[in-house]
Design a protein around this motif. Structure first.
Motif, PDB file in Angstrom:
ATOM      1  N   ASP A  53       0.839  -1.195   0.000  1.00  0.00           N
ATOM      2  CA  ASP A  53       0.000   0.000   0.000  1.00  0.00           C
ATOM      3  C   ASP A  53       0.876   1.247   0.000  1.00  0.00           C
ATOM      4  O   ASP A  53       2.104   1.155  -0.105  1.00  0.00           O
ATOM      5  N   GLU A  54       0.263   2.421   0.143  1.00  0.00           N
ATOM      6  CA  GLU A  54       1.020   3.672   0.050  1.00  0.00           C
ATOM      7  C   GLU A  54       2.029   3.850   1.177  1.00  0.00           C
ATOM      8  O   GLU A  54       2.975   4.626   1.040  1.00  0.00           O
ATOM      9  N   THR A  55       1.873   3.111   2.282  1.00  0.00           N
ATOM     10  CA  THR A  55       2.829   3.220   3.392  1.00  0.00           C
ATOM     11  C   THR A  55       3.893   2.124   3.342  1.00  0.00           C
ATOM     12  O   THR A  55       4.751   2.064   4.219  1.00  0.00           O
ATOM     13  N   GLY A  56       3.808   1.239   2.353  1.00  0.00           N
ATOM     14  CA  GLY A  56       4.777   0.162   2.242  1.00  0.00           C
ATOM     15  C   GLY A  56       4.349  -1.139   2.906  1.00  0.00           C
ATOM     16  O   GLY A  56       5.098  -2.108   2.912  1.00  0.00           O
ATOM     17  N   GLN A  57       3.138  -1.170   3.460  1.00  0.00           N
ATOM     18  CA  GLN A  57       2.636  -2.385   4.103  1.00  0.00           C
ATOM     19  C   GLN A  57       2.203  -3.398   3.048  1.00  0.00           C
ATOM     20  O   GLN A  57       1.571  -3.051   2.055  1.00  0.00           O
ATOM     21  N   GLN A  58       2.539  -4.656   3.280  1.00  0.00           N
ATOM     22  CA  GLN A  58       2.223  -5.728   2.335  1.00  0.00           C
ATOM     23  C   GLN A  58       0.719  -5.946   2.221  1.00  0.00           C
ATOM     24  O   GLN A  58       0.024  -6.097   3.224  1.00  0.00           O
TER      25      GLN A  58
END
Length: 189
Positions: free
Chosen positions: A83-88
């Motif tokens: 996602d936009e925060t880097g979470q898988q």
């Protein structure tokens, strides 16, 4: 459980540029027409390590999700979807061995995993021995329980246009969109 960003049907529309492939994601209106723009991405051709970032709009000010290869060059390449925060959000990979005669991909997300394959063995074989650019290529992804997760259907047209149907509400729109764009980008290699 319904995914955080569930969208039952949407379109992926490709536009060609000299050094990039551009993809636009649209919601499907009830009448089948193109609805709201949900994102766009540009993929550099011949990149050593594949990465595609999806933006909220044409200004490219806000990245909303992405997929990136785990390795530089790998025939069974795996791609993390974040996602936009880097979470898988999920993961997909091409199964090189099974793809020799019929392209096959594996996908994973929260609470599911599945396999997608070209719907038609005949079209798969024709694609391997000819260069007919307008063949309608369809992929069906099913979960480990055999139930449909989503499908990606390429329409026969001059420019690539895909309809993505997602009957399984666990599948996040961003995962299905990343896989649909990944299929197009990876099938061109």
């Amino acid at each position: 459980m319904t995914a955080q960003m569930y969208l039952p049907t949407f379109y992926v529309k490709q536009k060609l540029a000299m050094t990039t492939n551009r993809y636009e994601l649209y919601a499907a209106n009830p009448d089948g027409s193109f609805g709201q723009l949900y994102g766009l991405a540009e993929q550099k051709r011949l990149a050593f390590k594949e990465q595609v970032t999806f933006f909220a709009d044409a200004s490219k000010q806000r990245a909303v999700f992405a997929f990136k290869a785990r390795k530089r060059i790998d025939l069974n390449a795996g791609y993390d979807i974040t996602d936009e925060t880097g979470q898988q959000l999920g993961f997909f990979r091409k199964d090189f061995g099974k793809s020799l005669l019929r392209s096959t991909f594996h996908v994973e997300g929260p609470g599911y995993q599945g396999t997608g394959q070209e719907r038609s063995q005949g079209v798969a074989l024709i694609r391997r021995f000819t260069d007919i650019p307008f063949l309608p290529i369809h992929f069906d992804f099913v979960g480990s329980d055999g139930q449909p997760l989503f499908s990606v259907e390429r329409q026969a047209s001059m420019r690539d246009k895909y309809t993505v149907n997602v009957p399984d509400q666990r599948v996040d729109f961003r995962v299905a969109a990343a896989v649909a764009v990944g299929l197009d980008a990876l099938m061109q290699r």
